[in-house]
Design an enzyme around this catalytic site. Structure first.
Site, mmCIF file in Angstrom:
data_model
loop_
_atom_site.group_PDB
_atom_site.id
_atom_site.type_symbol
_atom_site.label_atom_id
_atom_site.label_comp_id
_atom_site.label_asym_id
_atom_site.label_seq_id
_atom_site.Cartn_x
_atom_site.Cartn_y
_atom_site.Cartn_z
ATOM 1 N N GLY A 351 0.816 -1.208 0.000
ATOM 2 C CA GLY A 351 0.000 0.000 0.000
ATOM 3 C C GLY A 351 0.846 1.253 0.000
ATOM 4 O O GLY A 351 0.580 2.205 -0.723
ATOM 5 N N ALA A 352 1.884 1.253 0.849
ATOM 6 C CA ALA A 352 2.769 2.412 0.964
ATOM 7 C C ALA A 352 3.997 1.998 1.763
ATOM 8 O O ALA A 352 4.046 0.916 2.336
ATOM 9 C CB ALA A 352 2.041 3.571 1.652
ATOM 10 N N MET A 353 4.989 2.904 1.811
ATOM 11 C CA MET A 353 6.236 2.596 2.524
ATOM 12 C C MET A 353 6.772 3.866 3.164
ATOM 13 O O MET A 353 6.800 4.921 2.533
ATOM 14 C CB MET A 353 7.259 1.991 1.548
ATOM 15 C CG MET A 353 8.614 1.719 2.169
ATOM 16 S SD MET A 353 8.505 0.572 3.577
ATOM 17 C CE MET A 353 9.918 1.111 4.532
ATOM 18 N N GLU A 354 7.239 3.747 4.427
ATOM 19 C CA GLU A 354 7.543 4.904 5.261
ATOM 20 C C GLU A 354 8.952 5.439 5.145
ATOM 21 O O GLU A 354 9.436 6.108 6.081
ATOM 22 C CB GLU A 354 7.276 4.548 6.726
ATOM 23 C CG GLU A 354 8.208 3.488 7.320
ATOM 24 C CD GLU A 354 7.650 2.079 7.247
ATOM 25 O OE1 GLU A 354 8.098 1.219 8.028
ATOM 26 O OE2 GLU A 354 6.770 1.833 6.398
ATOM 27 N N ASN A 355 9.694 5.188 4.061
ATOM 28 C CA ASN A 355 11.055 5.701 3.937
ATOM 29 C C ASN A 355 11.150 7.103 4.537
ATOM 30 O O ASN A 355 10.347 7.977 4.213
ATOM 31 C CB ASN A 355 11.464 5.771 2.453
ATOM 32 C CG ASN A 355 11.046 4.555 1.674
ATOM 33 O OD1 ASN A 355 11.444 3.442 1.956
ATOM 34 N ND2 ASN A 355 10.192 4.772 0.661
ATOM 35 N N GLU A 388 1.743 6.208 7.341
ATOM 36 C CA GLU A 388 3.153 6.398 6.963
ATOM 37 C C GLU A 388 3.799 7.539 7.735
ATOM 38 O O GLU A 388 4.985 7.472 8.088
ATOM 39 C CB GLU A 388 3.274 6.643 5.458
ATOM 40 C CG GLU A 388 2.679 5.541 4.582
ATOM 41 C CD GLU A 388 3.058 4.145 5.036
ATOM 42 O OE1 GLU A 388 4.225 3.933 5.424
ATOM 43 O OE2 GLU A 388 2.177 3.267 5.018
ATOM 44 N N HIS A 391 4.806 6.530 11.148
ATOM 45 C CA HIS A 391 6.066 5.778 11.115
ATOM 46 C C HIS A 391 7.293 6.673 11.207
ATOM 47 O O HIS A 391 8.379 6.195 11.573
ATOM 48 C CB HIS A 391 6.169 4.992 9.803
ATOM 49 C CG HIS A 391 5.582 3.621 9.856
ATOM 50 N ND1 HIS A 391 5.853 2.731 10.865
ATOM 51 C CD2 HIS A 391 4.747 2.972 8.991
ATOM 52 C CE1 HIS A 391 5.208 1.591 10.625
ATOM 53 N NE2 HIS A 391 4.534 1.713 9.503
ATOM 54 N N GLU A 410 4.500 -1.493 13.223
ATOM 55 C CA GLU A 410 3.252 -1.533 12.471
ATOM 56 C C GLU A 410 2.004 -1.430 13.344
ATOM 57 O O GLU A 410 1.022 -0.808 12.954
ATOM 58 C CB GLU A 410 3.212 -2.809 11.623
ATOM 59 C CG GLU A 410 4.330 -2.906 10.595
ATOM 60 C CD GLU A 410 4.339 -1.747 9.608
ATOM 61 O OE1 GLU A 410 3.356 -0.976 9.542
ATOM 62 O OE2 GLU A 410 5.350 -1.603 8.885
#
Length: 975
Positions: A351-355, A388, A391, A410
């Protein structure tokens, strides 16, 4: 990370494969590392898509990921490899990375140089780190001696089974002295949506364009540069990207300068990052455009997207600014970086990524088309962006030490979605949907194949499988329970102290509880012997406060034990007897585990709507009420992670309450009664007749959550009948369900008016009615589709009923072909998701087979969409055989495109098989997966679906005849 496939549908409903419509709001993203289905085909969830499918942990370590302690590993050149373990040694510490990356978007290759400053805590001549699918051409060890910089070549050994390399120095490294390792290498852009990978999109003129993006969590940074790819090895990173002038590069930090290094080649230098884990590094080379705003504290927030879709970024930008400001205030810790970019990537698996500083998203998780996106789309985008950005503190600033405590990342991010959005977007009323997450995960957590929230993992496949509903939803639900238990202010003080104490560090489970335990309630409690206790003059009526508060001991019962308790309540006059046991779906599985939870019980009664509290720390206990009551309702608002059985006439009293005055208790409590009743049918505590009797009150229900929960329980019943060809009773049951909800369906308008809850209720009800061929709905949808088609798709349909219109229009060949043509030209991800689902519910087998074949090519329909398509066809009564056959015939190709243990593969396995309900199908499933051996036979999803099918068979054998008789009962004549 935000899962996607996750929260779309449930796995079982007491044996029955169960659909979870809460999906779209519960996660609306769903669940992150998984593929975002809730946002993708939100309204569809109730009809064909069971949710919470992301249970990815392996049941046992498959042969393809085992390490052998009995044999010395051999490097790829046949020489001994000097390290046997999957985890890296701890005596080499990375301090600083200097990365130079040059990607060629024509040849789809890249070259790089990685310089890593390291120190050694003991003498060693061997440096072990990670590298995967990279071709290393040279490695050098540098050290400054006085004014002189020495450089010595390092011998390189590779051990692909562990994705490790060994760098062998000519002499041992000195302790505490800084060294720099320099590695030159090349690689190919990945085709699998992880690591450093290729993405493409078509402009509205039809031109194909290529970009390169990264997705490193959990173990794919090693696919872009050699590194110490474990979360505890935090370091600072300097990133330099070489690109063509027509492209733009972005990374975690702001651009410092751009240097022309050759004709047609620019090198972008980005600022040095804060100390962080490798999986949070990110960079993108593209032709994206952006829009930006500043927060009140001066953080620059930008949305990046392909040029043709940047006009859809306004909502996400405003939302991100608002949420970032909220988190800075709530955590009392400023956001650590000068900018926060949010990028919509055309090809994106989860869905998404918290870089850190550069969060990445599926386009459908970030872009809101004012003309075509629904209320549910807006809710989903809001929740994912919130996840995100949470995070950036939980996960980035403070990171779990190892993946066994992934839930610290998470679970908190999932929980904070609801905390933040309830304040920043009160009109969304997200608190109403939170308990749907708990229902979702309880379906999975009740299976024998579940696992504790904190679970030991080692290899990459096991780590990937940690990104499931237990880490996300259960983590969030037990945090919500703890907040309700402690009080919001005490809970907030505890997590703020946790974040402040461990900023830029790594933590374990117990670190969180120790931070919580150090904060005492403000009503007279004192801290003694490691827990809070009340003084002799305290006036609190809460049982748990009188006895003292030991957060760590309490919460260990929720994080170190799998499953959840069933609380059985027996009322005798004023005495209320309570007994806890480990809930299991099947009575024959109810062997004693010895688990005892510290359960913070809450209850209201017919005589008092004031919430009473009682901490149950033993198998049994008893409380005395001030007076006798007509009914008692435990787990007020579903704030606790447990279910309740009311013995004797307890359920009859509550059913009578719903029948006579259902609004006496909250909509959340009504929904939880529906859920608990059917859970108890599964393990034999309650009869199916009593559970069905309870649902009859839905004739008068108008609130979204009880209605959806009723559908979540009832729809799976006829879905199992479809798999047994029980047409007569199946059709009778469908007719009953339509009669039950007909008044509510008839009251729906075909507009986009009302609150978000009202609009989502309308969307779901009209889709349900149209698919069930309720003629007033079908006729209205046909008229809308005809007008839309005659206008060549340019007519503006009410967004919240579009899926119902498409679901009807797709049922004739001309409509199906027209929708597919519109799919190819649409620039709206929301519209494309709706079309994808509509195409998948066609009743034409040839069309469905063509869709599976075409979707798997990954051309017009991107490969990231294929799991959704296969899953939807797998829930289609006409298509489920085709989906199961496709999975078997193409398994080898599927595991080439989607990794073993990945959420995508797990989703496809569950969606194509978990609603089977015959012994013949069960044997077929067992035989196929056992034949795979190291290619998948040991995956947890395989064990899960086998367990689920067995439950389906048992449930149907026990309850089908009872349902048939109940459908003939006189009480239904009143509907």
């Amino acid at each position: 990370m935000k899962l996607g496939l996750s929260n779309l549908s449930k796995i079982t409903v007491g044996g029955r494969a169960r659909t979870q419509s809460q999906v779209f709001f519960s996660d609306c993203s769903l669940n992150k590392k998984m593929i975002s289905l809730s946002i993708r085909w939100p309204l569809a969830t109730m009809l064909f898509l069971p949710s919470s499918l992301l249970i990815l942990l392996t049941v046992s370590t498959p042969s393809w990921c085992q390490s052998s302690d009995t044999m010395s590993p051999k490097a790829s050149n046949g020489t001994p490899f000097p390290w046997e373990k999957m985890r890296l040694p701890e005596h080499i510490i990375p301090v600083y990375y200097d990365l130079l990356i040059h990607a060629n978007l024509t040849t789809l290759t890249f070259e790089g140089t990685t310089e890593i400053e390291i120190t050694a805590s003991k003498p060693t001549s061997t440096i072990i780190l990670h590298s995967h699918l990279l071709q290393i051409s040279k490695a050098t060890l540098k050290r400054r001696v006085g004014e002189r910089l020495s450089a010595e070549p390092l011998r390189v050994l590779e051990y692909p089974p562990h994705e490790q390399i060994a760098l062998l120095a000519p002499e041992p490294l000195a302790v505490g002295i800084p060294y720099t390792v320099v590695i030159d290498y090349t690689g190919h852009l990945s085709e699998h949506l992880n690591g450093f990978y290729k993405s493409t999109y078509r402009t509205k003129e039809g031109e194909m364009r290529v970009l390169a993006s990264t997705h490193f969590e959990p173990t794919a940074a090693r696919m872009a540069f050699p590194c110490f790819d474990e979360p505890a090895f935090k370091a600072n990173f300097s990133v330099k990207i070489r690109r063509e002038p027509r492209h733009l590069a972005i990374s975690n930090m702001p651009l410092v300068e751009s240097v022309t290094v050759a004709e047609g080649l620019i090198e972008d230098h980005f600022d040095v990052t804060v100390k962080m884990s490798t999986y949070l590094v990110a960079f993108i080379i593209s032709d994206f455009e952006s829009i930006s705003k500043m927060t009140k504290s001066g953080v620059k927030v930008s949305i990046y997207a392909v040029p043709d879709k940047i006009h859809q970024a306004d909502y996400a930008l405003d939302t991100a600014v608002t949420l970032l400001e909220f988190y800075e205030d709530y955590f009392s810790i400023p956001y650590a970086l000068p900018k926060q970019d949010l990028a919509a990537i055309p090809d994106f698996e989860s869905g998404a990524m918290e870089n850190w500083g550069l969060t990445t998203y599926r386009e459908s998780s970030l872009l809101f088309d004012v003309e075509k996106s629904s209320a549910e789309d807006k809710l989903g985008i809001t929740m994912i962006v919130s996840h995100e950005l949470a995070h950036q503190w939980f996960g980035n600033l403070v990171t779990m030490e190892w993946w066994d405590d992934l839930w610290l990342n998470e679970g908190f991010a999932k929980f904070m979605e609801f905390v933040s959005v309830s304040v920043t977007h009160p009109e969304l009323k997200v608190d109403d949907y939170f308990f749907g997450k708990c229902f979702n995960v309880m379906e999975v957590d009740a299976l024998n194949s579940s696992h504790p929230v904190s679970t030991a993992v080692e290899n990459p496949a096991q780590i990937r499988e940690m990104f499931d509903d237990v880490s996300y939803e259960k983590g969030a639900c037990i945090l919500n329970m703890l907040r309700d238990y402690l009080g919001a202010d005490v809970f907030k003080s505890g997590i703020v102290q946790y974040l402040q104490k461990y900023s830029y560090k790594n933590t374990r489970n117990e670190d969180l509880w120790n931070s919580m335990a150090s904060i005492c309630p403000t009503d007279g409690a004192e801290r003694t012997d490691g827990f809070c206790s009340r003084g002799p003059h305290s006036s609190s009526a809460s049982h748990w406060r009188r006895e003292g508060l030991d957060v760590k001991t309490m919460m260990n019962t929720w994080t170190l034990q799998k499953g959840f308790p069933l609380i059985t309540v027996t009322v005798r006059g004023r005495n209320v007897h309570m007994r806890q046991e480990h809930y299991r779906k099947a009575p024959e599985d109810a062997s004693e585990t010895g688990y005892v939870w510290h359960v913070p019980l809450t209850f209201i009664t017919s005589k008092s709507d004031s919430v009473q509290r009682f901490l149950l720390k033993t198998k049994t206990d008893e409380l005395i009420l001030p007076e006798e009551v007509e009914w008692i309702k435990f787990n007020v608002g579903m704030n606790g992670y447990y279910i309740v059985h009311y013995e004797d006439d307890g359920w009859d009293s509550l059913t009578g309450l719903l029948k006579g005055a259902h609004t006496t208790i909250s909509s959340s409590d009504r929904a939880s009664l529906i859920n608990n009743a059917f859970q108890l049918v599964s393990n034999g505590k309650l009869s199916i007749e009593k559970a069905l009797d309870l649902t009859l009150y839905l004739k008068r229900e108008t609130e979204i959550m009880p209605v959806f929960q009723g559908l979540n329980e009832l729809i799976p019943m006829y879905k199992l009948m479809e798999k047994r060809d029980m047409n007569e009773v199946e059709n009778q049951f469908k007719a009953f369900l339509l009669r039950l909800l007909r008044d509510l369906i008839d009251s729906q308008t075909w507009t986009d008016e009302g609150s978000v809850s009202q609009r989502m209720l309308r969307s779901q009800l009209l889709l349900f009615a149209c698919v069930r061929k309720y003629q007033p709905c079908v006729q209205r949808a046909e008229a809308y589709f005809r007008e839309w088609k005659e206008a060549d798709g340019n007519l503006s349909l009410p967004n919240d009923v579009t899926l119902a219109v498409f679901a009807v229009g797709v049922q004739n060949p001309e409509g199906w072909d027209f929708l597919y043509r519109k799919y190819q030209s649409s620039l709206s991800t929301s519209e494309k998701n709706k079309i994808e689902f509509a195409l998948s519910i066609s009743q034409d087998e040839d069309k469905l087979q063509w869709l599976l074949d075409e979707g798997f090519k990954g051309d017009v329909i991107k490969i990231q969409e294929f799991p959704h398509i296969l899953g939807a066809v797998g829930r289609n009564p006409v298509g489920y055989r085709l989906a199961w056959q496709f999975l078997r015939e193409n398994w080898d190709k599927l595991i080439e495109k989607f990794e073993l243990g990945s959420s995508s593969l797990t989703y496809m396995v569950i969606r194509t098989t978990s609603q089977f309900s015959t012994r013949a199908r069960l044997e077929e499933v067992k035989e196929f997966f056992s034949s795979l051996k190291e290619k998948g036979s040991q995956l947890r999803c395989v064990q899960q679906t086998i367990e689920t099918i067995g439950e389906n068979i048992r449930w149907m054998d026990k309850n089908f005849e009872k349902i048939r008789v109940w459908l003939q009962s006189e009480k239904l004549e009143l509907l």
